[in-house]
Structure formats: structure tokens, C-alpha cells
Design a protein around this motif. Structure first.
Motif, PDB file in Angstrom:
ATOM      1  N   ASP A 205      90.757  60.761 -56.612  1.00 54.73           N
ATOM      2  CA  ASP A 205      91.974  60.219 -56.018  1.00 54.73           C
ATOM      3  C   ASP A 205      91.704  58.799 -55.536  1.00 54.73           C
ATOM      4  OD1 ASP A 205      93.606  62.482 -56.334  1.00 54.73           O
ATOM      5  OD2 ASP A 205      92.784  63.402 -54.517  1.00 54.73           O
ATOM      6  N   ILE A 206      92.668  57.918 -55.704  1.00 47.70           N
ATOM      7  CA  ILE A 206      92.573  56.571 -55.149  1.00 47.70           C
ATOM      8  C   ILE A 206      93.125  56.623 -53.724  1.00 47.70           C
ATOM      9  CG2 ILE A 206      93.308  54.176 -55.356  1.00 47.70           C
ATOM     10  CD1 ILE A 206      93.479  54.558 -58.359  1.00 47.70           C
ATOM     11  N   ILE A 207      92.237  56.495 -52.749  1.00 45.23           N
ATOM     12  CA  ILE A 207      92.629  56.596 -51.341  1.00 45.23           C
ATOM     13  C   ILE A 207      93.370  55.342 -50.895  1.00 45.23           C
ATOM     14  CG2 ILE A 207      91.769  56.903 -48.992  1.00 45.23           C
ATOM     15  CD1 ILE A 207      89.388  58.383 -50.179  1.00 45.23           C
ATOM     16  N   SER A 208      92.859  54.191 -51.326  1.00 49.32           N
ATOM     17  CA  SER A 208      93.499  52.920 -50.986  1.00 49.32           C
ATOM     18  C   SER A 208      93.234  51.928 -52.099  1.00 49.32           C
ATOM     19  CB  SER A 208      92.976  52.373 -49.651  1.00 49.32           C
ATOM     20  OG  SER A 208      91.593  52.089 -49.743  1.00 49.32           O
ATOM     21  N   SER A 209      94.124  50.937 -52.196  1.00 50.82           N
ATOM     22  CA  SER A 209      93.983  49.951 -53.260  1.00 50.82           C
ATOM     23  C   SER A 209      94.468  48.592 -52.769  1.00 50.82           C
ATOM     24  CB  SER A 209      94.792  50.384 -54.488  1.00 50.82           C
ATOM     25  OG  SER A 209      94.624  49.470 -55.549  1.00 50.82           O
ATOM     26  N   ILE A 210      93.672  47.566 -53.052  1.00 48.08           N
ATOM     27  CA  ILE A 210      94.012  46.204 -52.676  1.00 48.08           C
ATOM     28  C   ILE A 210      94.093  45.370 -53.955  1.00 48.08           C
ATOM     29  CG2 ILE A 210      93.318  44.173 -51.348  1.00 48.08           C
ATOM     30  CD1 ILE A 210      91.622  46.106 -49.626  1.00 48.08           C
TER      31      ILE A 210
ATOM     32  N   SER B  33      85.293  45.310 -47.900  1.00 47.42           N
ATOM     33  CA  SER B  33      86.006  46.465 -48.436  1.00 47.42           C
ATOM     34  C   SER B  33      87.502  46.419 -48.148  1.00 47.42           C
ATOM     35  CB  SER B  33      85.419  47.762 -47.869  1.00 47.42           C
ATOM     36  OG  SER B  33      85.498  47.771 -46.455  1.00 47.42           O
ATOM     37  N   ARG B  34      87.930  45.564 -47.223  1.00 49.47           N
ATOM     38  CA  ARG B  34      89.348  45.414 -46.907  1.00 49.47           C
ATOM     39  C   ARG B  34      90.008  44.325 -47.758  1.00 49.47           C
ATOM     40  NH1 ARG B  34      88.526  44.309 -40.680  1.00 49.47           N
ATOM     41  NH2 ARG B  34      86.917  43.042 -41.684  1.00 49.47           N
TER      42      ARG B  34
ATOM     43  N   GLN C 178      82.456  59.263 -51.974  1.00 50.22           N
ATOM     44  CA  GLN C 178      83.468  58.227 -51.946  1.00 50.22           C
ATOM     45  C   GLN C 178      82.845  56.931 -52.464  1.00 50.22           C
ATOM     46  OE1 GLN C 178      85.235  57.727 -48.082  1.00 50.22           O
ATOM     47  NE2 GLN C 178      86.366  59.656 -48.185  1.00 50.22           N
TER      48      GLN C 178
ATOM     49  N   SER D 229      92.193  45.108 -59.036  1.00 50.03           N
ATOM     50  CA  SER D 229      92.233  45.631 -57.669  1.00 50.03           C
ATOM     51  C   SER D 229      90.860  46.013 -57.162  1.00 50.03           C
ATOM     52  CB  SER D 229      93.150  46.859 -57.603  1.00 50.03           C
ATOM     53  OG  SER D 229      92.635  47.892 -58.437  1.00 50.03           O
TER      54      SER D 229
ATOM     55  N   ASP E 251      89.604  49.346 -55.337  1.00 50.48           N
ATOM     56  CA  ASP E 251      90.063  50.688 -55.039  1.00 50.48           C
ATOM     57  C   ASP E 251      88.990  51.502 -54.312  1.00 50.48           C
ATOM     58  OD1 ASP E 251      92.318  50.020 -56.451  1.00 50.48           O
ATOM     59  OD2 ASP E 251      91.666  51.003 -58.307  1.00 50.48           O
ATOM     60  N   LYS E 252      89.411  52.230 -53.284  1.00 50.41           N
ATOM     61  CA  LYS E 252      88.552  53.206 -52.637  1.00 50.41           C
ATOM     62  C   LYS E 252      88.916  54.565 -53.197  1.00 50.41           C
ATOM     63  CE  LYS E 252      87.233  55.064 -48.102  1.00 50.41           C
ATOM     64  NZ  LYS E 252      87.482  54.988 -46.639  1.00 50.41           N
TER      65      LYS E 252
END
Length: 398
Positions: free
Chosen positions: A63-68, A98-99, A383, A391, A393-394
Motif C-alpha cells: 500500500d502507498i501510505i503517502s505520496s509527494i 522523507s517529507r 516499510q 513522486s 512514496d512511502k
């Protein structure tokens, strides 16, 4: 007389009642202890079961938890810098956390970029150039200007840099702090010591390892030399604390894993050295195959060979810092990078990934949803951070 017998009888009854009461208390306590032990045994069994299931659990997706969102630029390269991403090209470098926030940015003009990374610290220089930029994942630390062309460099986590510099008849091996101040100056002559084919500083900057290669009567030889650049090294001539000569062996690569362990990769032998003051040879491993690639962490060394099994393309031999062989693993991925976790390793390229434990259990073997430029671990809970062409992605394996 009857009263005495009655008294004795009553006394015996009291004694018996007390004994029975004590026996009941003892049995009750034993029962409580047994219950506690049974509960503890059940908890331990449950924990063991969870650990076994966790170790044997196979992940099939993520799963992609977060994406920038970010846009990649042609001609750039991404490498890991601690928990951040260092992006560099001929025109400059910048560090992204990471942000997705840029910690620092440095412009330069370099034709042949040379980098050295130790933890979250990096040195960026140019082959045949005279400038070295030093930074960590948070900020720029300094700039080093050399008086002669740079041939090779190595950085410590403290920001100290050793540079191999070319002169007419002499090769200099100089150590600088991150501000550019010359700390130690060394020289070597090809006709005497040989040419320094590889150099490495320990993370704390206290120890220096140099591989000197030379030819003697038509035979290639290598000397692995250790220098203590700390105060203890002041007691030795030129800070030289020990060396190991090898005949008929070419060693193009030396590297410190941590402050007390270094290794050297030759064309037919791996050597591992240990000691924070004066490293000693702790183990050697022979091979008659060509080493395709070398990967390492503070705990493990990985050598990639062509496979001797027709069902696979490659073979990975893993060794630990105690000079023990951990295992041999076969894989088919046309790897871009390999990195080690606490008890596993990750092999990946732009489109696919293999994660395997040191026990040989495949935890994940699948494809990425996007084109991946760089993959970084985020803790030990499977993780990871993926730097893609569009992007950051986490992800969490599932």
C-alpha cells in the motif's frame, strides 16, 4: 486421667487442623504458581507463534501510505544519504528528506563526479578536479580545495575526507576536516610502496585503510595498510599501525563497515579485519569466480557472482562483521541495487523487487507500480520509501 486424654486428643486435633490448613495454603499457592506458569507458557507460545508467523509471512503487494509529487530531471542520479535522498548531476546537488523538503542545494560544474557516502554524510568531488564539497543530510558542512588533481576520495560520518592526489612522481594521501583544513599528509612512491588503488576512512575518522598495488618480478602484489589518525597513532611512524602483504592478488576495493571492522575485496579473496585501534585479520574467504558487485552495511558484506546454478542468473554470498559466512542466495533480478536490513536483504531494479531473509525465506517478490529510481528502508516493519520518476512514496508491504 480422662481429662488428660481429652486434652491430648483436642491438642492433636488442633495440630491436625493446623497441618491441614497449612497443606491447603501450600496447595493453593502451588495452584496459583501453576496457573501463572501456564499463563506465561501460553503467552510465550503465542509470542513465539507470532514471531514465527511474522518471519515466515510472505508479502504479495504493498500500500502507498503517502505520496509527494516530484519531477525527475534528466542526467541526475539519486543515492541514499541516511534517511534522505541525495540527487546530483554535473551541475549540482541537493538533499531531500522523507517529507519532500529540500535540506540544502549546491551548484557546481563537474564533468566526472566522484562521491563517497558514510551514513548521512557525503563528499562530492571531481576526478582530476581540485574541489570537494562536504555535506550531511541536514546541511552543507564545507568545501575542500586541493593543490593537486583528485584521483579518489573517502569520507567519514564526522565529515573528515581522505583524498588521493596525483603528483609527478608522488601520490599524496591527504586527510582534511570538512572545513578544508589539512589534518594529515602522506606520500607514496610507485617504485616503493605501490599505487593506492582504494582508500577508506572509518566512520569516526580515526582509522584509514589503504590498498597499495604494485608489480614485483612480473607478479601483482597488494599491501593492505592501516593508519591510526587519532592520538594513539602519534606513537607510530607516519601513523602506520599495521599492514598485510598479499602475493599474486589484486585488491581494487577496501571499505570500513563500522568503526572497528574493515574488509578488502581482491580478485580471488575476501579479507575481513577487526580492531578499533590496530585492525587484525579476522578471516579470509577464497573464490575463483569474478566478483560482479560489492554491497555492504555496518553488519554485512555481500559479493555478487554469476550463478553456478543454471536456474538462476546471479549468486549472492553474504558474510558478517565477525568474519562468518552467513549464506549463499540465488536470484534472477537484473539488480540495480542491493541493501541489507537487520536480518534480511533487498534486491531491486526500476520495476521489480526481491526481499529475502538471511534464513532464505522470500518475504516479497513482485513488481513496482511505478518506475523506481531509489528504494530506502524505513525501520524494520517492512516499510520503505520509493523515489520514482514522478513522486516520493512511502509504502507498507501487505
Amino acid at each position: 486421667m480422662a481429662e488428660i486424654r481429652s486434652y491430648v486428643k483436642e491438642k492433636n486435633k488442633r495440630i491436625q487442623r493446623q497441618a491441614d490448613y497449612k497443606d491447603k495454603i501450600r496447595k493453593h499457592k502451588l495452584t496459583a504458581v501453576y496457573r501463572v506458569l501456564l499463563v506465561l507458557a501460553a503467552v510465550i507460545a503465542l509470542v513465539i507463534l507470532i514471531i514465527v508467523q511474522y518471519r515466515r509471512h510472505v508479502y504479495t503487494a504493498y500500500d502507498i501510505i503517502s505520496s509527494i509529487a516530484q519531477e525527475s530531471t534528466a542526467g541526475t542520479r539519486d543515492i541514499r544519504l541516511g534517511d534522505s535522498v541525495l540527487t546530483y548531476s554535473r551541475d549540482g546537488a541537493h538533499c531531500t528528506d522523507s517529507r519532500g523538503e529540500v535540506s540544502w542545494n549546491q551548484t557546481f560544474g563537474i564533468q566526472d563526479v566522484k562521491t563517497s557516502v558514510c551514513g548521512n554524510t557525503v563528499a562530492i568531488g571531481e576526478y582530476n578536479g581540485r574541489n570537494i564539497y562536504v555535506a550531511n543530510s541536514e546541511k552543507l558542512l564545507g568545501n575542500i580545495t586541493t593543490t593537486m588533481p583528485i584521483r579518489a576520495l573517502s569520507v567519514s560520518s564526522t565529515g573528515a575526507v581522505v583524498a588521493v592526489l596525483a603528483d609527478t612522481d608522488i601520490t599524496w594521501i591527504n586527510t582534511y576536516d570538512s572545513s578544508g583544513k589539512l589534518r594529515y599528509e602522506g606520500r607514496t612512491y610507485m617504485s616503493n610502496s605501490g599505487y593506492p588503488s582504494s582508500v577508506s576512512l572509518s566512520p569516526n575518522g580515526e582509522l584509514l585503510c589503504v590498498a597499495y598495488v604494485y608489480v614485483d618480478a612480473g607478479v601483482i602484489k597488494t599491501n593492505i595498510a592501516f593508519y591510526n589518525l587519532g592520538t594513539l597513532g602519534d606513537n607510530y611512524n607516519d601513523h602506520f599501525v599495521g599492514g598485510y602483504p598479499y602475493t599474486d592478488l589484486l585488491v581494487p576495493y577496501v571499505q570500513f563497515m563500522n568503526n572497528e571492522t574493515a574488509f578488502a575485496v581482491g580478485d580471488s579473496r575476501l579479507m575481513i579485519y577487526s580492531g578499533g585501534y590496530k585492525p587484525e585479520n579476522k578471516g579470509e574467504f577464497l573464490y575463483d569466480e569474478e566478483v560482479r558487485s560489492v554491497f555492504y552495511s555496518d553488519r554485512y558484506i555481500g559479493l555478487v557472482f554469476g550463478s553456478d546454478d543454471s536456474d538462476y542468473l546471479y549468486k549472492l554470498n553474504v558474510y558478517d562483521a565477525s568474519a562468518e559466512r552467513v549464506g549463499t542466495y540465488y536470484f534472477d533480478i537484473a539488480y540495480k541495487d542491493i541493501f541489507f536490513g537487520k536480518d534480511n536483504f533487498v534486491i531491486y531494479n526500476e520495476s521489480e523487487c526481491l526481499i529475502m531473509t538471511m534464513d532464505g525465506i522470500e518475504k516479497f517478490n513482485g513488481s513496482f507500480q511505478k518506475t523506481v529510481e531509489l528504494m530506502l528502508p524505513l525501520g524494520n516493519s517492512y516499510q520503505y520509501m520509493l523515489v520514482t520518476d514522478t513522486s516520493i512514496d512511502k509504502i507498507q508491504l501487505k
